[in-house]
Design an enzyme around this catalytic site. Structure first.
Site, PDB file in Angstrom:
ATOM      1  N   SER A   1      56.410  34.889 123.108  1.00 55.02           N
ATOM      2  CA  SER A   1      56.455  33.782 124.051  1.00 55.02           C
ATOM      3  C   SER A   1      57.607  32.805 123.819  1.00 55.02           C
ATOM      4  O   SER A   1      58.765  33.169 123.941  1.00 55.02           O
ATOM      5  CB  SER A   1      55.115  33.059 124.023  1.00 55.02           C
ATOM      6  N   HIS A   2      57.274  31.574 123.405  1.00 52.33           N
ATOM      7  CA  HIS A   2      58.277  30.528 123.243  1.00 52.33           C
ATOM      8  C   HIS A   2      58.875  30.517 121.842  1.00 52.33           C
ATOM      9  O   HIS A   2      59.741  29.707 121.551  1.00 52.33           O
ATOM     10  CB  HIS A   2      57.630  29.177 123.528  1.00 52.33           C
TER      11      HIS A   2
ATOM     12  N   ASP B   1      59.628  29.658 129.695  1.00 48.27           N
ATOM     13  CA  ASP B   1      59.700  30.165 128.321  1.00 48.27           C
ATOM     14  C   ASP B   1      60.087  31.645 128.306  1.00 48.27           C
ATOM     15  O   ASP B   1      60.325  32.249 129.368  1.00 48.27           O
ATOM     16  CB  ASP B   1      58.392  29.910 127.557  1.00 48.27           C
TER      17      ASP B   1
ATOM     18  N   ASP C   1      58.611  34.522 127.933  1.00 48.82           N
ATOM     19  CA  ASP C   1      57.857  35.528 128.697  1.00 48.82           C
ATOM     20  C   ASP C   1      57.449  35.031 130.083  1.00 48.82           C
ATOM     21  O   ASP C   1      56.688  35.709 130.782  1.00 48.82           O
ATOM     22  CB  ASP C   1      56.637  36.006 127.907  1.00 48.82           C
TER      23      ASP C   1
ATOM     24  N   ASP D   1      55.548  32.582 131.283  1.00 45.72           N
ATOM     25  CA  ASP D   1      54.260  32.004 131.696  1.00 45.72           C
ATOM     26  C   ASP D   1      54.257  30.476 131.622  1.00 45.72           C
ATOM     27  O   ASP D   1      53.406  29.833 132.209  1.00 45.72           O
ATOM     28  CB  ASP D   1      53.069  32.613 130.926  1.00 45.72           C
ATOM     29  N   ARG D   2      55.236  29.889 130.914  1.00 44.37           N
ATOM     30  CA  ARG D   2      55.288  28.421 130.835  1.00 44.37           C
ATOM     31  C   ARG D   2      56.340  27.859 131.781  1.00 44.37           C
ATOM     32  O   ARG D   2      57.319  28.540 132.100  1.00 44.37           O
ATOM     33  CB  ARG D   2      55.662  27.975 129.425  1.00 44.37           C
TER      34      ARG D   2
ATOM     35  N   LYS E   1      48.827  32.256 132.877  1.00 45.96           N
ATOM     36  CA  LYS E   1      49.564  31.135 133.448  1.00 45.96           C
ATOM     37  C   LYS E   1      50.862  31.683 134.031  1.00 45.96           C
ATOM     38  O   LYS E   1      51.318  32.754 133.629  1.00 45.96           O
ATOM     39  CB  LYS E   1      49.813  30.054 132.401  1.00 45.96           C
TER      40      LYS E   1
END
Ligand code: VG1
Ligand code: CO
Length: 564
Positions: A120-121, A287, A289, A291-292, A388
């Site tokens: 992710s992030h 981010d 991937d 989702d953010r 998300k």
């Protein structure tokens, strides 16, 4: 279609330490994943956790955010899936799939689940992190029951079944067929953007958004060299007709250009600086991937994620999807500010407060009791999928701006005017030594435990001219309303008589040491205070939180690494 034949090799193995999935999958330094056995053990354990009958001939989706080591991991998954009776793997071209696109594909293909390759992030590259996450057939992150089952298997695993000679080219879209000891094994490489784009076209009014692009709104998005790049270019430039220069850092890189692909004021500082020039009316970052999201208005006006979901919920009618489905219920994670609660109350909607982690929203959505939800950690989404969704949030904001013909700041001022403002901040202390961090949590837990909390309730804390009296304190516990599963120890909450909250928890996504998260939420109904800076308004509560927790004394950290 001709198919090539492969045989299965049963390799003996021994368990690898520390394969317990955290808030969102297994995340470690890339060097931990690099020995074949570490990655192979975990993938084999994921497959072994799927009931044999369901695994045989099933479809799984595979993809990730393009970070370093992903290509190797894709090949390992192919070899192990083929040897464990999986019938078909749907894989994003070149292995790329954003997390939201993955969630949608699992649902669309009626797959048994999906394996997402992302941390992710967290930073990537040879010195960064890697991660593997399993999502179940509803498209959402595996619930704790499933991740616990996977973890149990990692502790006793003794064999890995794989097809070591099977090597698949995933660079071209199309279907390839193989034979593994008499069974058919299919690989379908798909365009990562196509299906997701169609979904967005169903949810939003693309004609209205197109008109907005050709009008006066100048906007810019920053993909931070994560997976969103190709999605952003396709949707904003090709479909909505925006100029190419609105897409920054939109070429995915294995190391995210050496940065944290984390859309917040600290790590997306370049975008903030650009927005402060006042040329653009809308800005957003994503981010690794996808989702953010972070939403910014003109001159860098920052929308907290807690406010973002509240605004989207209050303006749901600006989107065709919600005109059709209505809004069934709202939810937020526990540390997220109470802004959404007020919308739920005003609209008479069912409302849920769940622990941190998107996996807790899935059951509610599957039971048709939840439409819109968010987390303070830049996560915003709806029941169109079970993750998300960063791009969805941006399109939602653009839809609201188009429908209401207002700027980001005007929308927020209007929202606060109606509901009041929840001032919110989060302090992250990254890479703290584990022991003092644990000690701090233990001390706090002791203060709020059922045996001792009575002595804590009623205590007054004063800073300057402000005094706060403790009304309630606990370690958050959640019982899932649908399957009745219980999640304990989800964060220390100290709630004061005026509703202000202080929350402490340790991150479950880091890869080394501990990250302490301190969250402060306080409600204000006085209109003259709305334009004030959250850091100033919340300073008394911040000081009180530091005093109660003894964070500085215990961890030795004077200042946080990141403030949002
Ligand atoms: C963090 C966030 C949490 C989020 C999770 C995964 O977890 O706080 O809200 O769901 O990351 O997001 P933690 O345990 O580190 O606080 V993502 O975009 O990293 O998959
Ligand atoms: Co993410």
């Amino acid at each position: 279609m001709s198919s090539k034949t492969f045989s299965v090799k049963v390799e003996s193995t021994v368990p690898c330490e520390g394969q317990k999935p955290g808030t969102s999958g297994l995340r470690k330094h890339v060097t931990v994943f690099q020995p074949w056995r570490y990655t192979a053990n975990f993938v084999q354990s994921i497959l072994a956790a799927i009931d044999g009958g369901r695994r045989e001939g099933c479809t799984l989706v595979v993809g990730g955010d393009g970070r370093f080591y992903m290509q190797t991991a894709v090949q390992i998954i192919i070899q192990i899936a083929a040897a464990n009776g999986v019938g078909k793997l749907v894989i994003g071209q070149n292995g790329l799939l954003s997390t939201p696109a993955m969630s949608f594909l699992i649902r669309k293909c009626k797959a048994e689940g999906g394996i997402i390759l992302t941390a992710s992030h967290n930073p990537g590259g040879p010195d960064g992190d890697f991660g593997i996450k399993f999502n179940t057939s509803n498209g959402g992150p595996a619930p704790e029951g499933v991740t616990n089952a996977i973890y149990e298997i990692t502790k006793t695993i003794s064999t890995i079944r794989h097809c070591p000679d099977l090597k698949v080219d995933v660079s071209a879209v199309g279907t390839q067929q193989y034979e593994v000891e008499g069974r058919k094994f299919v690989i379908e490489v798909v365009d990562p953007v196509e299906d997701y784009l169609k979904l967005m076209q169903e949810i939003f009014d693309f004609d209205a958004l197109k008109k907005q692009q050709s009008g006066s709104l100048k906007f810019v998005v920053d993909a931070m060299h994560g997976v969103v790049g190709p999605y952003a270019k396709r949707i904003f430039c090709q479909e909505l007709g925006a100029q190419e220069d609105c897409c920054l850092n939109c070429v995915p890189k294995e190391d995210f250009g050496g940065h944290h692909p984390d859309p917040n004021l600290t790590y997306a500082a370049d975008l903030v600086t650009l927005m402060k020039k006042g040329i653009h009316g809308f800005g957003a970052a994503f981010d690794g991937d996808g989702d953010r999201n972070m939403i910014l208005g003109k001159n860098g006006f920052f929308v907290t994620p807690s406010d973002s979901i509240a605004v989207i919920a209050a303006n749901a009618k600006c989107m065709p999807y919600f005109k059709k489905t209505g809004v069934k219920g709202l939810a937020r994670s526990m540390p997220t500010s109470g802004a959404l609660d007020r919308v739920a109350e005003a609209e008479g909607l069912e409302f849920f407060e769940v622990p941190t982690g998107w996996k807790f929203f899935g059951n509610l959505m599957d039971a048709s009791r939840l439409s819109l939800c968010g987390e303070e950690s830049f996560g915003t989404g709806s029941d169109h999928i079970r993750e998300k969704d960063g791009l969805w949030a941006v399109l939602a904001w653009m839809s609201i701006m188009a429908a209401r013909q207002m700027s980001v700041e005007e929308i927020l001022m209007d929202h606060w005017g109606k509901y009041g403002r929840n001032f919110f901040t989060r302090y992250d202390y990254e890479n703290v030594e584990s022991e003092p961090a644990q000690q701090m949590m233990t001390d706090l837990r002791n203060k709020v435990s059922t045996e001792t909390v009575a002595a804590f309730i009623g205590k007054e804390f004063t800073e300057g001219d402000k005094t706060y009296k403790v009304a309630k304190a606990d370690d958050f516990e959640y019982t899932d309303p649908i399957d009745k599963s219980v999640s304990k120890k989800q964060g220390i909450r100290i709630i004061f008589e005026d509703g202000s909250r202080i929350i402490f928890r340790l991150s479950g996504t880091g890869s080394s040491g501990a990250t302490v998260r301190m969250y402060i939420d306080s409600y204000e109904s006085d209109k003259t205070k709305f334009p004030l800076d959250a850091q100033i308004v919340l300073q008394p509560l911040i000081n009180i939180a530091l005093r109660i927790s003894q964070l500085r004394e215990l961890t030795g950290r004077q200042e946080p690494t990141v403030i949002t």
